[in-house]
Write an enzyme that holds these catalytic residues in place. Structure first.
Site, PDB file in Angstrom:
ATOM      1  N   LYS A 178     -26.836 113.637 -14.905  1.00 46.63           N
ATOM      2  CA  LYS A 178     -25.479 114.199 -15.088  1.00 46.63           C
ATOM      3  C   LYS A 178     -25.246 114.576 -16.554  1.00 46.63           C
ATOM      4  O   LYS A 178     -24.810 115.680 -16.858  1.00 46.63           O
ATOM      5  CB  LYS A 178     -24.400 113.188 -14.630  1.00 46.63           C
ATOM      6  CG  LYS A 178     -24.543 112.747 -13.179  1.00 46.63           C
ATOM      7  CD  LYS A 178     -23.445 111.781 -12.766  1.00 46.63           C
ATOM      8  CE  LYS A 178     -23.428 110.455 -13.501  1.00 46.63           C
ATOM      9  NZ  LYS A 178     -24.590 109.582 -13.258  1.00 46.63           N
ATOM     10  N   ARG A 180     -15.424 107.441  -9.373  1.00 43.44           N
ATOM     11  CA  ARG A 180     -16.516 106.592  -8.885  1.00 43.44           C
ATOM     12  C   ARG A 180     -16.085 105.760  -7.691  1.00 43.44           C
ATOM     13  O   ARG A 180     -16.899 105.045  -7.121  1.00 43.44           O
ATOM     14  CB  ARG A 180     -16.899 105.618  -9.999  1.00 43.44           C
ATOM     15  CG  ARG A 180     -18.032 106.065 -10.862  1.00 43.44           C
ATOM     16  CD  ARG A 180     -18.195 105.019 -11.939  1.00 43.44           C
ATOM     17  NE  ARG A 180     -19.563 104.857 -12.301  1.00 43.44           N
ATOM     18  CZ  ARG A 180     -20.123 105.483 -13.311  1.00 43.44           C
ATOM     19  NH1 ARG A 180     -19.439 106.343 -14.032  1.00 43.44           N
ATOM     20  NH2 ARG A 180     -21.376 105.239 -13.599  1.00 43.44           N
ATOM     21  N   ARG A 234     -35.183 105.850 -20.917  1.00 36.38           N
ATOM     22  CA  ARG A 234     -34.180 106.703 -21.573  1.00 36.38           C
ATOM     23  C   ARG A 234     -33.796 106.197 -22.968  1.00 36.38           C
ATOM     24  O   ARG A 234     -33.633 105.013 -23.206  1.00 36.38           O
ATOM     25  CB  ARG A 234     -32.921 106.769 -20.720  1.00 36.38           C
ATOM     26  CG  ARG A 234     -31.782 107.436 -21.478  1.00 36.38           C
ATOM     27  CD  ARG A 234     -30.606 107.709 -20.656  1.00 36.38           C
ATOM     28  NE  ARG A 234     -30.016 106.534 -20.084  1.00 36.38           N
ATOM     29  CZ  ARG A 234     -29.010 106.577 -19.208  1.00 36.38           C
ATOM     30  NH1 ARG A 234     -28.535 107.742 -18.833  1.00 36.38           N
ATOM     31  NH2 ARG A 234     -28.509 105.477 -18.732  1.00 36.38           N
ATOM     32  N   ARG A 249     -29.804 102.118 -24.219  1.00 34.31           N
ATOM     33  CA  ARG A 249     -28.457 101.707 -23.823  1.00 34.31           C
ATOM     34  C   ARG A 249     -28.503 100.286 -23.287  1.00 34.31           C
ATOM     35  O   ARG A 249     -29.453  99.920 -22.603  1.00 34.31           O
ATOM     36  CB  ARG A 249     -27.954 102.654 -22.729  1.00 34.31           C
ATOM     37  CG  ARG A 249     -26.726 103.426 -23.135  1.00 34.31           C
ATOM     38  CD  ARG A 249     -26.424 104.531 -22.192  1.00 34.31           C
ATOM     39  NE  ARG A 249     -25.978 104.077 -20.883  1.00 34.31           N
ATOM     40  CZ  ARG A 249     -25.540 104.891 -19.935  1.00 34.31           C
ATOM     41  NH1 ARG A 249     -25.476 106.189 -20.158  1.00 34.31           N
ATOM     42  NH2 ARG A 249     -25.146 104.423 -18.783  1.00 34.31           N
ATOM     43  N   ARG A 296     -26.297  98.407 -11.126  1.00 34.98           N
ATOM     44  CA  ARG A 296     -25.652  99.726 -11.267  1.00 34.98           C
ATOM     45  C   ARG A 296     -25.952 100.592 -10.049  1.00 34.98           C
ATOM     46  O   ARG A 296     -25.072 101.280  -9.544  1.00 34.98           O
ATOM     47  CB  ARG A 296     -26.154 100.428 -12.533  1.00 34.98           C
ATOM     48  CG  ARG A 296     -25.496  99.904 -13.784  1.00 34.98           C
ATOM     49  CD  ARG A 296     -26.199 100.398 -15.018  1.00 34.98           C
ATOM     50  NE  ARG A 296     -26.139 101.831 -15.193  1.00 34.98           N
ATOM     51  CZ  ARG A 296     -27.000 102.513 -15.950  1.00 34.98           C
ATOM     52  NH1 ARG A 296     -27.985 101.880 -16.565  1.00 34.98           N
ATOM     53  NH2 ARG A 296     -26.856 103.797 -16.094  1.00 34.98           N
TER      54      ARG A 296
HETATM   55  P1  AP5 Z   1     -29.036 111.256 -17.888  1.00 36.43           P
HETATM   56  O1  AP5 Z   1     -28.653 112.698 -17.991  1.00 36.43           O
HETATM   57  O2  AP5 Z   1     -28.770 110.383 -19.057  1.00 36.43           O
HETATM   58  O3  AP5 Z   1     -28.457 110.614 -16.529  1.00 36.43           O
HETATM   59  P2  AP5 Z   1     -26.953 110.281 -16.095  1.00 36.43           P
HETATM   60  O4  AP5 Z   1     -26.816 110.764 -14.690  1.00 36.43           O
HETATM   61  O5  AP5 Z   1     -25.985 110.781 -17.109  1.00 36.43           O
HETATM   62  O6  AP5 Z   1     -27.048 108.706 -16.050  1.00 36.43           O
HETATM   63  P3  AP5 Z   1     -26.067 107.599 -16.635  1.00 36.43           P
HETATM   64  O7  AP5 Z   1     -26.896 106.339 -16.725  1.00 36.43           O
HETATM   65  O8  AP5 Z   1     -25.387 108.057 -17.866  1.00 36.43           O
HETATM   66  O9  AP5 Z   1     -25.062 107.490 -15.459  1.00 36.43           O
HETATM   67  P4  AP5 Z   1     -24.138 106.300 -15.143  1.00 36.43           P
HETATM   68  O10 AP5 Z   1     -23.289 106.936 -14.107  1.00 36.43           O
HETATM   69  O11 AP5 Z   1     -24.833 105.051 -14.774  1.00 36.43           O
HETATM   70  O12 AP5 Z   1     -23.485 105.929 -16.544  1.00 36.43           O
HETATM   71  P5  AP5 Z   1     -22.099 106.264 -17.223  1.00 36.43           P
HETATM   72  O13 AP5 Z   1     -22.341 106.462 -18.656  1.00 36.43           O
HETATM   73  O14 AP5 Z   1     -21.343 107.285 -16.461  1.00 36.43           O
HETATM   74  O15 AP5 Z   1     -30.603 111.204 -17.530  1.00 36.43           O
HETATM   75  C1  AP5 Z   1     -31.279 109.964 -17.456  1.00 36.43           C
HETATM   76  C2  AP5 Z   1     -32.657 110.067 -18.137  1.00 36.43           C
HETATM   77  O16 AP5 Z   1     -33.478 110.937 -17.395  1.00 36.43           O
HETATM   78  C3  AP5 Z   1     -32.613 110.630 -19.571  1.00 36.43           C
HETATM   79  O17 AP5 Z   1     -33.593 109.991 -20.342  1.00 36.43           O
HETATM   80  C4  AP5 Z   1     -32.953 112.116 -19.366  1.00 36.43           C
HETATM   81  O18 AP5 Z   1     -33.544 112.670 -20.513  1.00 36.43           O
HETATM   82  C5  AP5 Z   1     -33.931 112.030 -18.190  1.00 36.43           C
HETATM   83  N1  AP5 Z   1     -33.887 113.195 -17.322  1.00 36.43           N
HETATM   84  C6  AP5 Z   1     -32.801 113.923 -16.953  1.00 36.43           C
HETATM   85  N2  AP5 Z   1     -33.164 114.905 -16.107  1.00 36.43           N
HETATM   86  C7  AP5 Z   1     -34.514 114.771 -15.915  1.00 36.43           C
HETATM   87  C8  AP5 Z   1     -35.485 115.477 -15.150  1.00 36.43           C
HETATM   88  N3  AP5 Z   1     -35.132 116.524 -14.400  1.00 36.43           N
HETATM   89  N4  AP5 Z   1     -36.764 115.044 -15.185  1.00 36.43           N
HETATM   90  C9  AP5 Z   1     -37.121 113.983 -15.944  1.00 36.43           C
HETATM   91  N5  AP5 Z   1     -36.272 113.298 -16.719  1.00 36.43           N
HETATM   92  C10 AP5 Z   1     -34.978 113.669 -16.696  1.00 36.43           C
HETATM   93  O19 AP5 Z   1     -21.294 104.886 -16.987  1.00 36.43           O
HETATM   94  C11 AP5 Z   1     -21.710 103.697 -17.633  1.00 36.43           C
HETATM   95  C12 AP5 Z   1     -20.842 102.539 -17.188  1.00 36.43           C
HETATM   96  O20 AP5 Z   1     -19.461 102.769 -17.563  1.00 36.43           O
HETATM   97  C13 AP5 Z   1     -20.773 102.257 -15.692  1.00 36.43           C
HETATM   98  O21 AP5 Z   1     -21.865 101.494 -15.244  1.00 36.43           O
HETATM   99  C14 AP5 Z   1     -19.433 101.524 -15.587  1.00 36.43           C
HETATM  100  O22 AP5 Z   1     -19.584 100.190 -16.032  1.00 36.43           O
HETATM  101  C15 AP5 Z   1     -18.569 102.248 -16.590  1.00 36.43           C
HETATM  102  N6  AP5 Z   1     -17.806 103.365 -15.996  1.00 36.43           N
HETATM  103  C16 AP5 Z   1     -17.918 104.670 -16.351  1.00 36.43           C
HETATM  104  N7  AP5 Z   1     -17.108 105.431 -15.597  1.00 36.43           N
HETATM  105  C17 AP5 Z   1     -16.464 104.586 -14.759  1.00 36.43           C
HETATM  106  C18 AP5 Z   1     -15.524 104.791 -13.722  1.00 36.43           C
HETATM  107  N8  AP5 Z   1     -15.085 106.017 -13.408  1.00 36.43           N
HETATM  108  N9  AP5 Z   1     -15.089 103.703 -13.038  1.00 36.43           N
HETATM  109  C19 AP5 Z   1     -15.517 102.474 -13.334  1.00 36.43           C
HETATM  110  N10 AP5 Z   1     -16.407 102.210 -14.308  1.00 36.43           N
HETATM  111  C20 AP5 Z   1     -16.894 103.263 -15.020  1.00 36.43           C
HETATM  112 MG    MG Z   2     -24.686 109.877 -18.488  1.00 34.06          MG
END
Ligand code: AP5
Ligand code: MG
Length: 238
Positions: free
Chosen positions: A13, A88, A127, A154, A165
């Site tokens: 994402k 979410r 990552r 992270r 997660r």
């Molecule tokens: P990346 O683009 O970083 O993936 P992502 O989908 O953004 O993954 P996140 O871990 O950021 O998602 P998340 O939903 O767990 O975390 P968030 O920050 O929202 O890609 C991942 C890796 O793969 C990278 O190294 C990239 O380079 C590589 N990659 C990408 N595409 C690729 C490809 N095609 N091929 C190979 N490699 C590739 O949330 C974090 C925390 O915040 C949550 O756990 C929760 O505690 C809290 N939180 C956030 N929002 C809420 C909410 N709305 N409600 C409740 N809690 C919340």
């Molecule tokens: Mg992200």
């Protein structure tokens, strides 16, 4: 252009949002990045949410809804936005619907990046993130190519937080897909392949999007986001 990026942890994402932000010149609103910024700043909110993020849990809905309500009303969102990480839960989706109605906006697309669990685990374990600009990178780099800050892992990418997660995503966030599926807004995108290949598919799923020539578009292209050939969105397959 109002876009919603949906997918499991590690589905790409943030990576695709970065491409869309430079392509369309609209803000990337990532709730996880916002929470991590609060933690880094040591704010009251940051202190409250830090233990939740560390174990891969979800921050309570009222807090998240308040954060997003406030953010979407900022002036830089007037031309559109890319939301990543919200909603979410179904109550978050309902609150967002109500807010969008109040703002007189609607989503153009919900982009669902579908990636199997084994690949998610592989990506998350390697990552690296830039603590300054929050961009994410696959393993290999030491410094952020954008601002030269040293890259770090992270906290919630540590082995013990990754499994919870993914479990909470399956339990609480998969139902959100049904919510938007009913409105016919979801484009399911096979998240396998290189980042550039996925970017091509993302662009093809957008209404009225021009073909993607490179990772970041030139300024002339950026100022004409609506130009080009219309690609019909992919139907949702379940
Ligand atoms: P990346 O683009 O970083 O993936 P992502 O989908 O953004 O993954 P996140 O871990 O950021 O998602 P998340 O939903 O767990 O975390 P968030 O920050 O929202 O890609 C991942 C890796 O793969 C990278 O190294 C990239 O380079 C590589 N990659 C990408 N595409 C690729 C490809 N095609 N091929 C190979 N490699 C590739 O949330 C974090 C925390 O915040 C949550 O756990 C929760 O505690 C809290 N939180 C956030 N929002 C809420 C909410 N709305 N409600 C409740 N809690 C919340
Ligand atoms: Mg992200």
């Amino acid at each position: 252009m109002n876009l919603l990026l949906y997918g499991a942890p590690g589905s790409g994402k943030g990576t695709q949002a970065d491409m869309l932000r430079s392509r369309f010149g609209i803000p990337h609103i990532a709730t996880g990045d916002m929470l991590r910024a609060e933690i880094t700043a040591g704010s009251e909110l940051g202190r409250k949410v830090q233990p939740i993020l560390a174990v891969g849990g979800y921050v309570p809905d009222p807090i998240m809804i308040g954060i997003v309500q406030n953010r979407l009303q900022q002036p830089d969102c007037a031309r559109g936005f890319i939301i990543d990480g919200f909603p979410r839960t179904v109550p978050q989706a309902e609150a967002l619907d109500e807010l969008m109605r109040k703002l007189g906006r609607r989503f153009d697309r919900v982009l669902y990046l579908k990636v199997e669990t084994e690949e998610l685990l592989r990506r998350l374990s390697g990552r690296l993130v830039c603590p300054a600009c929050q961009r994410t990178y696959p393993p290999g780099k030491q410094k952020c190519p954008v601002d030269s800050t040293s890259l770090v892992q992270r906290e919630d990418d540590k082995r013990e937080a990754v499994k919870p997660r993914i479990e909470i995503y399956l339990e609480k966030t998969i139902p959100v897909l049904d919510y938007y599926g009913r409105e016919g807004l979801v484009s399911e995108i096979d998240g396998r392949g290189t980042i550039e290949e996925i970017s091509q598919k993302v662009m093809a799923a957008l209404p009225l999007s021009p073909p993607l020539k490179g990772r970041s578009a030139g300024p002339a292209e950026r100022s004409r986001p609506g130009a080009g050939v219309k690609q019909p969105p992919a139907a949702r397959k379940e």
